[in-house]
Design an enzyme around this catalytic site. Structure first.
Site, PDB file in Angstrom:
ATOM      1  N   ASN A   1       0.855  -1.201   0.000  1.00 18.26           N
ATOM      2  CA  ASN A   1       0.000   0.000   0.000  1.00 18.26           C
ATOM      3  C   ASN A   1       0.884   1.243   0.000  1.00 18.26           C
ATOM      4  O   ASN A   1       1.928   1.280   0.654  1.00 18.26           O
ATOM      5  CB  ASN A   1      -0.998  -0.003   1.160  1.00 18.26           C
ATOM      6  CG  ASN A   1      -0.390  -0.192   2.532  1.00 18.26           C
ATOM      7  OD1 ASN A   1       0.634  -0.848   2.683  1.00 18.26           O
ATOM      8  ND2 ASN A   1      -1.008   0.393   3.534  1.00 18.26           N
TER       9      ASN A   1
ATOM     10  N   GLU B   1       0.410   5.224   0.590  1.00 18.51           N
ATOM     11  CA  GLU B   1      -0.541   6.241   1.039  1.00 18.51           C
ATOM     12  C   GLU B   1      -0.117   7.633   0.594  1.00 18.51           C
ATOM     13  O   GLU B   1       1.003   7.845   0.110  1.00 18.51           O
ATOM     14  CB  GLU B   1      -0.687   6.164   2.566  1.00 18.51           C
ATOM     15  CG  GLU B   1      -1.257   4.817   2.985  1.00 18.51           C
ATOM     16  CD  GLU B   1      -1.530   4.707   4.472  1.00 18.51           C
ATOM     17  OE1 GLU B   1      -1.137   5.604   5.250  1.00 18.51           O
ATOM     18  OE2 GLU B   1      -2.160   3.697   4.861  1.00 18.51           O
TER      19      GLU B   1
ATOM     20  N   CYS C   1      -4.136   0.704  -2.455  1.00 19.66           N
ATOM     21  CA  CYS C   1      -3.958  -0.539  -1.694  1.00 19.66           C
ATOM     22  C   CYS C   1      -2.906  -1.417  -2.372  1.00 19.66           C
ATOM     23  O   CYS C   1      -2.661  -1.307  -3.590  1.00 19.66           O
ATOM     24  CB  CYS C   1      -5.261  -1.327  -1.651  1.00 19.66           C
ATOM     25  SG  CYS C   1      -6.572  -0.547  -0.731  1.00 19.66           S
TER      26      CYS C   1
ATOM     27  N   GLU D   1      -3.089  -4.546  -3.142  1.00 24.00           N
ATOM     28  CA  GLU D   1      -3.649  -5.433  -4.178  1.00 24.00           C
ATOM     29  C   GLU D   1      -3.755  -4.712  -5.523  1.00 24.00           C
ATOM     30  O   GLU D   1      -3.397  -5.251  -6.570  1.00 24.00           O
ATOM     31  CB  GLU D   1      -5.055  -5.917  -3.782  1.00 24.00           C
ATOM     32  CG  GLU D   1      -5.107  -6.752  -2.538  1.00 24.00           C
ATOM     33  CD  GLU D   1      -5.359  -5.933  -1.261  1.00 24.00           C
ATOM     34  OE1 GLU D   1      -4.773  -4.838  -1.115  1.00 24.00           O
ATOM     35  OE2 GLU D   1      -6.132  -6.407  -0.420  1.00 24.00           O
TER      36      GLU D   1
ATOM     37  N   CYS E   1     -10.320  -4.751   0.276  1.00 19.99           N
ATOM     38  CA  CYS E   1     -11.406  -3.771   0.375  1.00 19.99           C
ATOM     39  C   CYS E   1     -12.300  -3.875  -0.865  1.00 19.99           C
ATOM     40  O   CYS E   1     -11.987  -4.590  -1.823  1.00 19.99           O
ATOM     41  CB  CYS E   1     -10.834  -2.360   0.514  1.00 19.99           C
ATOM     42  SG  CYS E   1     -10.241  -1.660  -1.040  1.00 19.99           S
TER      43      CYS E   1
ATOM     44  N   CYS F   1     -10.673  -3.089  -4.231  1.00 21.25           N
ATOM     45  CA  CYS F   1      -9.760  -4.160  -4.666  1.00 21.25           C
ATOM     46  C   CYS F   1     -10.540  -5.389  -5.115  1.00 21.25           C
ATOM     47  O   CYS F   1     -10.140  -6.069  -6.061  1.00 21.25           O
ATOM     48  CB  CYS F   1      -8.785  -4.495  -3.545  1.00 21.25           C
ATOM     49  SG  CYS F   1      -7.608  -3.160  -3.261  1.00 21.25           S
TER      50      CYS F   1
HETATM   51  N1  THU Z   1      -5.194  -1.553   2.553  1.00 22.73           N
HETATM   52  C1  THU Z   1      -4.631  -2.353   1.604  1.00 22.73           C
HETATM   53  O1  THU Z   1      -3.565  -2.058   1.042  1.00 22.73           O
HETATM   54  N2  THU Z   1      -5.269  -3.496   1.294  1.00 22.73           N
HETATM   55  C2  THU Z   1      -6.382  -3.959   1.912  1.00 22.73           C
HETATM   56  O2  THU Z   1      -6.871  -5.040   1.575  1.00 22.73           O
HETATM   57  C3  THU Z   1      -6.994  -3.192   2.998  1.00 22.73           C
HETATM   58  C4  THU Z   1      -6.435  -1.839   3.216  1.00 22.73           C
HETATM   59  C5  THU Z   1      -4.487  -0.330   2.935  1.00 22.73           C
HETATM   60  C6  THU Z   1      -5.116   0.970   2.536  1.00 22.73           C
HETATM   61  C7  THU Z   1      -4.526   1.909   3.547  1.00 22.73           C
HETATM   62  O3  THU Z   1      -3.231   2.302   3.100  1.00 22.73           O
HETATM   63  C8  THU Z   1      -4.351   1.067   4.799  1.00 22.73           C
HETATM   64  O4  THU Z   1      -4.360  -0.282   4.344  1.00 22.73           O
HETATM   65  C9  THU Z   1      -5.420   1.278   5.853  1.00 22.73           C
HETATM   66  O5  THU Z   1      -6.686   1.136   5.313  1.00 22.73           O
END
Ligand code: THU
Length: 160
Positions: A62, A64, A73, A75, A112, A115
């Site tokens: 991920n 940000e 994310c 994925e 999520c 994704c």
């Molecule tokens: N996140 C992911 O990378 N994948 C997921 O399946 C769930 C959430 C990340 C997004 C954000 O950077 C952090 O986790 C918190 O939500």
């Protein structure tokens, strides 16, 4: 009595020893790279390892952004990279691990909604299911045989 449309979903729970060798490699690669997350805002580190049908494995985290919705994310990061560079190789499996920065234990993570819809997109593109494997704090793995198990009533066709 109104008519019902029902969809039964299930996940398999696997011990690490029950993983196929290539799945064990996915797990090792994801665990090794979890600290590459750029997650200064959530401190929630996620890593996804993707297997393509030609055997190539890609890993991404991920990423940000100070403007929160801009983040991506793990994925979608790995799928975007792999599908941009290997557009003819169907994704076969995606394995996801997650951890809060301050914790030693891993966190349960399931993809999520965005994704899930993205995984669905590549199932449609190649006409093949993509297995989704999720690491749990107990060190077990939850395995979905395809996106239908995580997103049963998904948006699949602009024309229907
Ligand atoms: N996140 C992911 O990378 N994948 C997921 O399946 C769930 C959430 C990340 C997004 C954000 O950077 C952090 O986790 C918190 O939500």
């Amino acid at each position: 009595m109104c008519k019902k449309i029902e969809f039964n979903v299930s996940l398999r729970v696997l011990a690490p020893e029950e993983l196929q060798p290539v799945e064990r490699t996915l797990l090792e690669r994801a665990l090794a790279q979890i600290t590459n997350s750029h997650a200064p805002y959530s401190d929630f580190l996620v890593c996804a390892a993707l297997l393509l049908e030609n055997g190539e494995i890609f890993v991404a985290n991920n990423q940000e952004n100070v403007s929160f919705p801009v983040g991506v994310c793990a994925e979608r990061a790995v799928l975007s990279y792999a599908m941009s560079n290997f557009p003819d190789q169907a994704p076969q499996k995606i394995l996801i691990v997650a951890k809060r920065r301050a914790d030693t234990a891993f966190a349960t993570v399931t993809p999520c909604g965005l994704c899930r819809q993205t995984i669905n997109e590549y199932e449609i593109k190649f006409g093949k299911p993509i297995e989704i494997i999720m690491y749990t704090p107990k060190g077990e793995l939850l395995k979905a045989s395809g996106i239908d198990q995580l997103l049963p009533f998904r948006f699949n066709d602009l024309n229907s």
